[in-house]
Design a protein around this motif. Structure first.
Motif, PDB file in Angstrom:
ATOM      1  N   PRO A 112      19.875 -22.027 -14.238  1.00  0.00           N
ATOM      2  CA  PRO A 112      20.465 -20.791 -14.772  1.00  0.00           C
ATOM      3  C   PRO A 112      21.863 -20.476 -14.229  1.00  0.00           C
ATOM      4  N   SER A 113      22.080 -20.645 -12.924  1.00  0.00           N
ATOM      5  CA  SER A 113      23.391 -20.264 -12.369  1.00  0.00           C
ATOM      6  C   SER A 113      24.484 -21.173 -12.912  1.00  0.00           C
ATOM      7  N   ALA A 114      24.186 -22.458 -13.084  1.00  0.00           N
ATOM      8  CA  ALA A 114      25.188 -23.398 -13.591  1.00  0.00           C
ATOM      9  C   ALA A 114      25.515 -23.091 -15.050  1.00  0.00           C
ATOM     10  N   ALA A 115      24.458 -22.842 -15.855  1.00  0.00           N
ATOM     11  CA  ALA A 115      24.673 -22.565 -17.280  1.00  0.00           C
ATOM     12  C   ALA A 115      25.455 -21.256 -17.450  1.00  0.00           C
ATOM     13  N   GLN A 116      25.112 -20.233 -16.636  1.00  0.00           N
ATOM     14  CA  GLN A 116      25.814 -18.942 -16.769  1.00  0.00           C
ATOM     15  C   GLN A 116      27.270 -19.049 -16.358  1.00  0.00           C
ATOM     16  N   SER A 117      27.513 -19.817 -15.335  1.00  0.00           N
ATOM     17  CA  SER A 117      28.891 -19.981 -14.872  1.00  0.00           C
ATOM     18  C   SER A 117      29.727 -20.697 -15.944  1.00  0.00           C
ATOM     19  N   LEU A 118      29.135 -21.724 -16.565  1.00  0.00           N
ATOM     20  CA  LEU A 118      29.871 -22.426 -17.630  1.00  0.00           C
ATOM     21  C   LEU A 118      30.059 -21.508 -18.845  1.00  0.00           C
ATOM     22  N   GLN A 119      29.051 -20.683 -19.116  1.00  0.00           N
ATOM     23  CA  GLN A 119      29.154 -19.727 -20.228  1.00  0.00           C
ATOM     24  C   GLN A 119      30.377 -18.805 -20.030  1.00  0.00           C
ATOM     25  N   SER A 120      30.531 -18.269 -18.817  1.00  0.00           N
ATOM     26  CA  SER A 120      31.691 -17.394 -18.557  1.00  0.00           C
ATOM     27  C   SER A 120      32.990 -18.166 -18.713  1.00  0.00           C
ATOM     28  N   ALA A 121      33.001 -19.396 -18.206  1.00  0.00           N
ATOM     29  CA  ALA A 121      34.239 -20.191 -18.277  1.00  0.00           C
ATOM     30  C   ALA A 121      34.612 -20.479 -19.730  1.00  0.00           C
ATOM     31  N   ILE A 122      33.614 -20.761 -20.573  1.00  0.00           N
ATOM     32  CA  ILE A 122      33.882 -21.057 -21.987  1.00  0.00           C
ATOM     33  C   ILE A 122      34.367 -19.792 -22.703  1.00  0.00           C
ATOM     34  N   ARG A 123      33.755 -18.666 -22.384  1.00  0.00           N
ATOM     35  CA  ARG A 123      34.206 -17.401 -22.998  1.00  0.00           C
ATOM     36  C   ARG A 123      35.655 -17.124 -22.609  1.00  0.00           C
ATOM     37  N   ASP A 124      35.963 -17.296 -21.321  1.00  0.00           N
ATOM     38  CA  ASP A 124      37.328 -17.013 -20.848  1.00  0.00           C
ATOM     39  C   ASP A 124      38.335 -17.958 -21.479  1.00  0.00           C
ATOM     40  N   LYS A 125      37.992 -19.239 -21.490  1.00  0.00           N
ATOM     41  CA  LYS A 125      38.979 -20.251 -21.888  1.00  0.00           C
ATOM     42  C   LYS A 125      39.108 -20.371 -23.401  1.00  0.00           C
ATOM     43  N   PHE A 126      37.954 -20.331 -24.116  1.00  0.00           N
ATOM     44  CA  PHE A 126      37.989 -20.623 -25.559  1.00  0.00           C
ATOM     45  C   PHE A 126      37.641 -19.422 -26.443  1.00  0.00           C
ATOM     46  N   LYS A 127      37.045 -18.377 -25.855  1.00  0.00           N
ATOM     47  CA  LYS A 127      36.587 -17.214 -26.634  1.00  0.00           C
ATOM     48  C   LYS A 127      35.521 -17.580 -27.670  1.00  0.00           C
ATOM     49  N   TRP A 128      34.684 -18.559 -27.352  1.00  0.00           N
ATOM     50  CA  TRP A 128      33.644 -18.987 -28.291  1.00  0.00           C
ATOM     51  C   TRP A 128      32.403 -18.100 -28.177  1.00  0.00           C
ATOM     52  N   ASN A 129      31.560 -18.158 -29.232  1.00  0.00           N
ATOM     53  CA  ASN A 129      30.205 -17.599 -29.140  1.00  0.00           C
ATOM     54  C   ASN A 129      29.365 -18.587 -28.349  1.00  0.00           C
TER      55      ASN A 129
END
Ligand SMILES: [Zn+2]
Length: 468
Positions: A435-452
């Motif tokens: 969970p911590s790894a997936a959530q951290s990548l989720q934030s990074a993707i939102r910040d960098k790409f603004k994806w859903n």
């Protein structure tokens, strides 16, 4: 409406299984075992939530057991369709499943006779005989390019650079004349590493993307792998100790062998005996020669003494039988032992650790990902004792983490891979991560790409056509 159900690798790095349903057909992508906590490994023994008799097709991204290891159970429980994989994955899956069945039989037998299992009558998850029908069901698909599984399902494969044969798969679903594109990253490898190719991002406009997130929260340690390995080998050899590396015989073992061979030739380390201990041990060189398109190793086979083989250290030993494996215990001078499983969830590496962990002169090198609840993770986190075969074994050996030898992309490499997609996926799900790894990548993707982007949840079903 095409839909997808997360039957594994959701909230964990193991048990990869994704069920796609469209046009009244069911396709399972990967069929891995769960490893780690007892709660996770118990899932392997329970029937799947959806009856495998109702599945029509199965496709594999790569051979690792957390993507293939439950195939014998699936076939035993009634799956009777084809299992598509590229030729390298078929060869490696054959080895891994036979090896795994053999080791489980060894482990169950040992647990029964010594009586230390938490189960009253410990049974292997499957036997060697139960692997055979799986091998007969494996059907080749091309290493790269397109392949029609059926009128509903079309696959395009791209090299994921993780192990021989590893692929990212683009699944195009056709239902009622409408196409839906789902990209499965599979396990993503490393950039700018020796041996395997760099990962290739599929040039596909994905409606839905499933992306792995094993190292979604961190990058691997920096530093020259050769130098770091030389330092460990010299340090341990000088104090008269040995090194145990938990790893399967094909894959990371060759990365180590490649560096050891170079270091030996440059006289930066002594020539120590290297034991690759596995029931299926074989010369990996043959496999690397057979699948040259997956890597950039130059073999110079003109030397009959093997001098031209960059994967062959000078004092190389394969040990196949359980007796040969036990004889390694008698080696009291410095040596290197490579043995599965990579997360110390079972297999022969367990008895090497019983032998070698109590002695502070020895070292254990952890290079692969160590999932929650595994003995490998306990070692990584500094456990003072390790439970092996029902006894608490003191951990006095040096535990060395060499993330530089990982076969998984680190966080920045995952983001680099995602950057290669030609357009934002309509929806992205993060799988194959704690969970911590997936959530951290989720934030990074939102910040960098603004994806859903969402973190996949175990047993959730998503509608692929409107997925949001
Ligand atoms: Zn893998």
């Amino acid at each position: 409406m095409p839909k997808l159900t997360f039957l594994g690798a959701a909230g964990t790095v193991t048990g990869s299984k994704y069920l796609v349903e469209a046009a009244n057909k069911r396709l399972l992508l990967d069929c891995g075992i769960f490893q780690g906590t007892p709660e996770l490994s118990d899932r392997n023994y329970k029937p799947l939530p959806v009856d495998p008799k109702s599945f029509h097709y199965l496709v594999l991204t790569h051979a690792h057991l957390d993507h293939t290891g439950l195939l014998p159970r699936l076939v035993k429980d009634g799956y009777s369709g084809p299992i598509f994989a590229n030729p390298a994955t078929i060869d490696l899956t054959t080895l891994l499943l036979k090896d795994s069945a053999h080791l489980q039989e060894e482990d169950a037998e040992r647990a029964r006779t010594k009586g230390y299992s938490r189960h009253a009558n410990p049974q292997p998850l499957y036997t060697s005989e139960e692997v055979d029908p799986v091998l007969r069901a494996l059907k080749p698909m091309p290493r790269s390019g397109g392949f029609d599984i059926s009128p509903e399902f079309h696959i395009d494969s791209y090299d994921a650079g993780h192990i021989l044969g590893s692929s990212s798969l683009v699944l195009t679903i056709t239902e009622n004349g409408k196409k839906t594109v789902v990209v499965f990253s599979g396990d993503i490898g490393r950039y700018n590493q020796p041996i395997l190719n760099d990962p290739t991002t599929p040039p596909a406009n994905a409606d839905v993307l499933l992306c792995e997130s094993t190292y979604g929260d961190r990058d691997h340690e920096t530093g020259d792998p050769a130098e770091l390995l030389a330092a460990v080998v010299n340090r341990v050899a000088k104090r008269g100790g040995s090194i145990v590396i938990p790893a399967f015989a094909i894959g990371r073992a060759q990365t180590f062998m490649y560096y050891l061979r170079q270091l030996e030739d440059q006289q930066r380390i002594p020539q120590l005996p290297v034991y690759v201990d596995s029931p299926m041990a074989l010369s990996a060189t043959e496999l690397y020669l057979k699948y040259r398109e997956d890597h950039d190793i130059e073999f110079n086979r003109e030397d009959d003494d093997g001098k031209g083989d960059p994967l062959d250290v000078h004092k190389f030993h394969l040990t196949r039988t359980a007796d040969e494996s036990k004889q390694i215990n008698n080696v009291k001078t410095p040596c290197i032992i490579i043995s599965a499983s990579g997360m110390v969830t079972g297999g022969r590496v367990m008895h090497h650790l019983v032998q070698r962990l109590p002695d502070p002169r020895n070292a254990v090198i952890l290079a692969g990902f160590q999932a929650q609840g595994t003995r490998g993770r306990a070692l990584q986190e500094g456990a003072k004792t390790l439970r092996l075969f029902g006894q608490e074994v003191p951990v006095n050996a040096e535990i060395v983490e060499l993330g530089q030898f990982s076969a998984h992309a680190g966080k920045s490499e995952l983001l680099r891979w995602l950057t290669g997609l030609p357009a934002p996926p309509r929806q992205t799900y993060l799988v194959h991560g704690e969970p911590s790894a997936a959530q951290s990548l989720q934030s990074a993707i939102r910040d960098k790409f603004k994806w859903n982007v969402s973190v996949a949840r175990y047993l959730d079903t998503i509608d692929l056509s409107t997925s949001s």
